[in-house]
Enzyme design. Structure first.
Site, PDB file in Angstrom:
ATOM      1  N   GLY A 215       0.635  -1.198   0.021  1.00 42.32           N
ATOM      2  CA  GLY A 215      -0.143  -0.136  -0.077  1.00 42.32           C
ATOM      3  C   GLY A 215       0.869   1.262  -0.098  1.00 42.32           C
ATOM      4  O   GLY A 215       1.871   1.374  -0.568  1.00 42.32           O
ATOM      5  N   SER A 216       0.473   2.364   0.784  1.00 42.20           N
ATOM      6  CA  SER A 216       1.127   3.513   0.702  1.00 42.20           C
ATOM      7  C   SER A 216       2.649   3.824   1.279  1.00 42.20           C
ATOM      8  O   SER A 216       3.136   4.506   1.063  1.00 42.20           O
ATOM      9  CB  SER A 216       0.132   4.628   1.353  1.00 42.20           C
ATOM     10  OG  SER A 216      -1.211   4.738   0.630  1.00 42.20           O
ATOM     11  N   THR A 217       2.664   2.519   2.148  1.00 38.03           N
ATOM     12  CA  THR A 217       4.256   2.645   2.546  1.00 38.03           C
ATOM     13  C   THR A 217       5.249   2.228   1.437  1.00 38.03           C
ATOM     14  O   THR A 217       6.327   2.988   1.664  1.00 38.03           O
ATOM     15  CB  THR A 217       4.314   1.401   3.534  1.00 38.03           C
ATOM     16  OG1 THR A 217       4.150   0.213   2.861  1.00 38.03           O
ATOM     17  CG2 THR A 217       3.381   1.453   4.593  1.00 38.03           C
ATOM     18  N   PHE A 218       4.864   2.025   0.237  1.00 44.12           N
ATOM     19  CA  PHE A 218       5.745   2.008  -1.012  1.00 44.12           C
ATOM     20  C   PHE A 218       5.975   3.351  -1.324  1.00 44.12           C
ATOM     21  O   PHE A 218       6.951   3.531  -2.164  1.00 44.12           O
ATOM     22  CB  PHE A 218       5.100   1.032  -1.831  1.00 44.12           C
ATOM     23  CG  PHE A 218       5.995   0.697  -3.029  1.00 44.12           C
ATOM     24  CD1 PHE A 218       6.952  -0.456  -2.855  1.00 44.12           C
ATOM     25  CD2 PHE A 218       5.771   1.313  -4.256  1.00 44.12           C
ATOM     26  CE1 PHE A 218       8.050  -0.357  -3.973  1.00 44.12           C
ATOM     27  CE2 PHE A 218       6.843   1.102  -5.362  1.00 44.12           C
ATOM     28  CZ  PHE A 218       7.842  -0.034  -5.060  1.00 44.12           C
ATOM     29  N   LYS A 219       5.094   4.183  -1.057  1.00 48.48           N
ATOM     30  CA  LYS A 219       5.442   5.539  -1.787  1.00 48.48           C
ATOM     31  C   LYS A 219       6.563   6.196  -1.368  1.00 48.48           C
ATOM     32  O   LYS A 219       7.122   7.022  -2.069  1.00 48.48           O
ATOM     33  CB  LYS A 219       4.204   6.478  -1.126  1.00 48.48           C
ATOM     34  CG  LYS A 219       2.774   6.033  -1.879  1.00 48.48           C
ATOM     35  CD  LYS A 219       1.689   6.883  -1.190  1.00 48.48           C
ATOM     36  CE  LYS A 219       0.245   6.528  -1.836  1.00 48.48           C
ATOM     37  NZ  LYS A 219      -0.971   7.246  -1.075  1.00 48.48           N
TER      38      LYS A 219
END
Length: 488
Positions: A215-219
């Protein structure tokens, strides 16, 4: 009469010679196959004829051995078994070994040649070498904080020392007691059947063997790619991104869960977690650039060992532009272990240098004399130092004035990134709650820590299941346990 005696003597000599030849044949040509024959119990009996060496946490043994008085004499025991099972694994007289019990089996069982300085003499005398010890890098307080924080919910925690790569916590939940399957009795067999058939998969090491959409942690990876490539030169400059944003070559609109994402800057996109901005940046970086950036953090590497094997985290290498957009925000086929996402956070905290994660500090003989020491080793330069500094600032903003506020620790610098990963058919499954973070005390010489938390089955409204609501408090407790001696 003498003639018959002579014939009998010759026949006996021939039979004796044949017996000797057959013995030599067996010893030279068939010894290995006979040793490995499942019907040969001598190796098994010899293996359990002495106590197994200890696995240590903070200098304290978390494993032991019990004299059963049976043919397979010594049975493995575990102290705080469920707490340390994702570290130790199991050593069963029936089902073999796993994790550290497997990776360091030669040391623990006493068969490693390094344990015997006079190996030839030992072979001649058939004297057995006592099992050695394996000292882990685990911080007991951090391990307990992670285990208590998950409180039996499905999920995992991985924590690293960014400067050294030492694994400080490795927790998978729900867990199990390895001692329940150590022996050969019916209770051990029933326990094995129950564990492997459980829907919650307590024997699955979710911290290193399970991959999840990050999810957004990959941003954070996407932001590193955008900064390192020169695509973004000012993190506070508007990105000219509409909200919602039309995915390339499709009629699908990508929405944001947060407000304030219209034309947001990179800094704001990290702080409030804007899908549109980060997906657009991923497309602009391009497939080649995104693949390169992900691999610098460890994605697509099937060879990571700690020393147990770690599941390969994935970033696809063949995608169209809309798939790349979704992959850049941790969706589509992007998948990561909790350890991998702790590595992402650790690289940011360590100025862009990603140290190789390791779980074993050293191995010793029974008396504590060092056999082998695990040295600190650089895994990769994940990003430039300048990029790392900018990401540190942005992750701090996310904690101080953004989605990661629940990770704040008084008098401690904390950076973090929340994530809410979709899964299930049509993304209808309860989202996974993610939080990655790092922390350092203001006191000189104090340790640092990087953490990744994933909670699979957080039963809450979508607004509450975000990484900031379900996972950040767990990360905070782990970071406090490492940084604050009062929590020990």
């Amino acid at each position: 009469m003498t003639r018959y005696i002579r014939r009998a003597s010759v026949l006996c000599l021939v039979l004796l010679a044949a017996l000797l030849v057959n013995s030599v044949r067996v010893m030279i040509f068939e010894a290995n196959s006979l040793d490995g024959d499942p019907a040969n119990r001598r190796n098994t009996i010899a293996r359990y004829d002495q106590a197994r060496g200890s696995i240590l946490v903070g200098g304290r043994a978390v494993t032991g051995s019990r004299d059963t008085g049976q043919q397979l004499r010594y049975e493995r025991t575990y102290r705080d078994g469920p707490l340390y099972a994702p570290v130790t694994g199991y050593a069963s007289q029936v089902y073999g070994t796993s994790l550290l019990e497997n990776a360091e089996d030669d040391i623990l069982s006493g068969t490693d040649p390094l344990l015997a300085p006079l190996a030839l003499f030992k072979d001649l005398t058939r004297e057995k070498q006592p099992g050695g010890k394996v000292a882990t890098t685990i911080d007991a307080a951090a391990q307990k904080a992670a285990y208590s924080g998950l409180a039996g919910r499905r999920g995992a925690v991985a924590a690293l020392d960014p400067a050294t790569g030492k694994i400080l916590a490795l927790v998978s939940s729900p867990s199990y007691d390895p001692g329940a399957i150590s022996g050969t009795d019916s209770a051990a067999m029933s326990a094995w059947t129950r564990l492997i058939g459980a829907r919650a998969q307590p024997m699955l090491n979710r911290a290193i063997r399970q991959t999840y959409p990050p999810g957004s942690t990959f941003k954070i990876v996407t932001a590193a790619a955008a900064l390192d490539s020169g695509l973004v030169t000012d993190v506070y400059e508007p990105t000219e991104t509409p909200s919602p944003w039309l995915l390339p070559d499709t009629s699908t609109l990508l929405e944001n869960e947060s407000r304030g994402c219209e034309d947001a800057s990179l800094a704001d996109a990290i702080r409030v977690s804007c899908n549109t901005v980060m997906a657009k940046l991923g497309v602009q970086v391009g497939l080649k650039g995104m693949v390169s950036a992900a691999r610098k953090f460890g994605f697509d590497d099937a060879g990571v060992r700690i020393p147990s094997s770690v599941a390969r985290s994935n970033f696809d290498t063949d995608m169209d532009r809309s798939q790349l957009a979704l992959s850049s925000i941790g969706q589509f086929n992007t998948a990561a272990t909790p350890l991998q996402m702790a590595m992402v956070s650790a690289a940011v905290a360590n100025g862009g240098v990603l140290m190789a994660p390791h779980l074993v500090e050293k191995t010793t003989d029974k008396h504590g004399n060092t056999v082998a020491q695990t040295g600190e080793k650089t895994y990769r330069q994940a990003m430039s130092p300048a990029t790392a500094m900018q990401l540190q600032d942005m992750m701090q903003d996310a904690v101080e004035d953004g989605t990661g506020a629940n990770a704040q620790i008084p008098d401690v610098t904390v950076g973090g990134k929340t994530g809410t990963a979709q899964h299930g058919v049509g993304n209808k499954g309860t989202p996974y709650a993610w939080f990655i973070s790092w922390a350092r005390s203001s006191q000189p010489g104090s340790p640092g820590v990087a953490v990744a938390v994933v909670v699979e089955d957080a039963s809450a409204d979508r607004a509450d299941i975000s990484g900031g609501g379900s996972a950040a408090p767990i990360a905070r407790e782990v970071m406090e346990a490492v940084l604050n001696p009062r929590h020990r």
